[in-house]
Design a protein around this motif. Structure first.
Motif, PDB file in Angstrom:
ATOM      1  N   GLY A 219       0.814  -1.218   0.000  1.00  0.00           N
ATOM      2  CA  GLY A 219       0.000   0.000   0.000  1.00  0.00           C
ATOM      3  C   GLY A 219       0.838   1.254   0.000  1.00  0.00           C
ATOM      4  O   GLY A 219       2.075   1.210  -0.008  1.00  0.00           O
ATOM      5  N   GLN A 240      -2.991   3.136   3.151  1.00  0.00           N
ATOM      6  CA  GLN A 240      -4.068   2.530   2.384  1.00  0.00           C
ATOM      7  C   GLN A 240      -3.466   1.462   1.485  1.00  0.00           C
ATOM      8  O   GLN A 240      -2.627   1.753   0.628  1.00  0.00           O
ATOM      9  CB  GLN A 240      -4.799   3.571   1.541  1.00  0.00           C
ATOM     10  CG  GLN A 240      -5.845   2.989   0.593  1.00  0.00           C
ATOM     11  CD  GLN A 240      -6.987   2.295   1.330  1.00  0.00           C
ATOM     12  OE1 GLN A 240      -7.744   2.930   2.053  1.00  0.00           O
ATOM     13  NE2 GLN A 240      -7.119   0.971   1.154  1.00  0.00           N
ATOM     14  N   CYS A 241      -3.904   0.222   1.691  1.00  0.00           N
ATOM     15  CA  CYS A 241      -3.347  -0.879   0.906  1.00  0.00           C
ATOM     16  C   CYS A 241      -4.068  -1.010  -0.431  1.00  0.00           C
ATOM     17  O   CYS A 241      -5.272  -0.784  -0.542  1.00  0.00           O
ATOM     18  CB  CYS A 241      -3.447  -2.181   1.691  1.00  0.00           C
ATOM     19  SG  CYS A 241      -2.322  -2.231   3.106  1.00  0.00           S
ATOM     20  N   PHE A 242      -3.268  -1.410  -1.456  1.00  0.00           N
ATOM     21  CA  PHE A 242      -3.818  -1.602  -2.799  1.00  0.00           C
ATOM     22  C   PHE A 242      -4.250  -3.048  -3.012  1.00  0.00           C
ATOM     23  O   PHE A 242      -5.022  -3.343  -3.926  1.00  0.00           O
ATOM     24  CB  PHE A 242      -2.771  -1.256  -3.861  1.00  0.00           C
ATOM     25  CG  PHE A 242      -2.078   0.057  -3.623  1.00  0.00           C
ATOM     26  CD1 PHE A 242      -2.794   1.190  -3.271  1.00  0.00           C
ATOM     27  CD2 PHE A 242      -0.706   0.168  -3.751  1.00  0.00           C
ATOM     28  CE1 PHE A 242      -2.165   2.399  -3.064  1.00  0.00           C
ATOM     29  CE2 PHE A 242      -0.060   1.369  -3.550  1.00  0.00           C
ATOM     30  CZ  PHE A 242      -0.789   2.489  -3.196  1.00  0.00           C
ATOM     31  N   THR A 243      -3.734  -3.940  -2.208  1.00  0.00           N
ATOM     32  CA  THR A 243      -4.027  -5.364  -2.367  1.00  0.00           C
ATOM     33  C   THR A 243      -4.929  -5.839  -1.234  1.00  0.00           C
ATOM     34  O   THR A 243      -4.933  -5.271  -0.145  1.00  0.00           O
ATOM     35  CB  THR A 243      -2.725  -6.187  -2.367  1.00  0.00           C
ATOM     36  OG1 THR A 243      -2.030  -5.966  -1.128  1.00  0.00           O
ATOM     37  CG2 THR A 243      -1.823  -5.780  -3.513  1.00  0.00           C
ATOM     38  N   ASN A 262      -9.223  -4.430   1.574  1.00  0.00           N
ATOM     39  CA  ASN A 262      -8.011  -3.612   1.500  1.00  0.00           C
ATOM     40  C   ASN A 262      -7.844  -2.841   2.812  1.00  0.00           C
ATOM     41  O   ASN A 262      -8.669  -2.003   3.168  1.00  0.00           O
ATOM     42  CB  ASN A 262      -8.106  -2.616   0.347  1.00  0.00           C
ATOM     43  CG  ASN A 262      -8.237  -3.318  -1.003  1.00  0.00           C
ATOM     44  OD1 ASN A 262      -7.924  -4.502  -1.135  1.00  0.00           O
ATOM     45  ND2 ASN A 262      -8.707  -2.587  -1.997  1.00  0.00           N
TER      46      ASN A 262
END
Length: 274
Positions: A219, A240-243, A262
């Motif tokens: 993220g 904030q994670c993308f995965t 996420n």
């Protein structure tokens, strides 16, 4: 007779003249002996200007100006060398970080996930990066996270929780506003799962480890911090994670089949540098 008298007169005149010549020679010798030497004695030093008003050169404006320039240049070079040495010594700083905060999930079908909590700590490295006031700040941190889920299904309520231990590697580019003791950082955050467990409660009972989690997440991270001292700072970090943290291959609860979880979290951290 006349010759005899002439001889006597000449003898007397010569006798009177010799003492006068001897006195003149004596005076000349004294003059040579007392004349100041053109060169200073070997152990005697030439006078120098020390910058004080008592110096004999204090009223010599040209000499005083040259001396002031010399002192300024010497001080400047000394300061530059000091700062350079200190800069090399402080090009890399090591420290520790402690943090705590809240978390939740965003993403597709993530409704029902409430506010959870987390905490952790680890090592911080701060390195100067090319531009003044710009630093590269990687970290190695261990964080415990607890996620909470609750969904009202009218006739019953589904509840779930995830407990996970993460090894996180944030890599932050930080810019410091020295005049305000304030800094902003932006970078990436990678998390590796060390271990985790889950629990799901429904009307049919409680099931363990049916909400499977993935082994890694990536993220973006944003830091906003304030320097209390040169060595101590506090900051707020938003990640904030993308995965998705949900492992869709292994998840056993039908309600999460189409979900993407996420991670979003905010922490308050304290940094101590050495």
């Amino acid at each position: 007779m006349d010759l005899k008298r002439l001889s006597v007169v000449l003898a007397m005149a010569f006798a009177l003249t010799v003492p006068a010549i001897a006195q003149d020679d004596s005076n000349d010798d004294e003059g040579w002996a007392t004349a100041p030497s053109a060169e200073s004695a070997p152990g005697e030093e030439a006078p120098s200007y020390d910058g004080s008003t008592d110096s004999e050169f204090a009223n010599d404006e040209e000499y005083a100006s040259a001396y002031a320039r010399y002192k300024a240049e010497t001080t400047k070079k000394s300061e530059i060398n000091r700062m350079r040495n200190e800069g090399f010594q402080r090009a890399v700083l090591l420290g520790v970080r402690a943090q705590g905060g809240i978390n939740t999930f965003f993403g597709e079908n993530s409704d029902g996930w409430k506010i959870g909590f987390q905490g952790g700590g680890g090592l911080v490295v701060k390195m100067n990066f090319m531009v003044k006031n710009l630093s590269l700040v990687p970290e190695l941190t261990f964080n415990y996270r607890h996620y909470a889920y609750e969904q009202d299904m009218d006739a019953y309520t589904n509840e779930a929780s995830i407990d996970i231990m993460m090894f996180e590697i944030p890599v932050i580019f930080r810019y410091t506003f020295e005049d305000y003791d304030f800094y902003v950082g932006l970078g990436l955050n990678m998390g590796l799962k060390l271990n985790g467990s889950s629990e799901f409660k429904t009307s049919g009972g409680k099931r363990e480890n049916t909400v499977a989690t993935s082994g890694m997440e990536v993220g973006g991270a944003l830091d906003i911090g304030y320097m209390l001292t040169r060595w101590v700072s506090v900051d707020v970090r938003v990640v904030q994670c993308f995965t998705s943290l949900l492992n869709k291959t292994l998840v056993a609860e039908e309600i999460f089949y189409d979900s993407s979880l996420n991670t979003f979290y905010t922490t308050v951290g304290v940094n101590f540098m050495f």
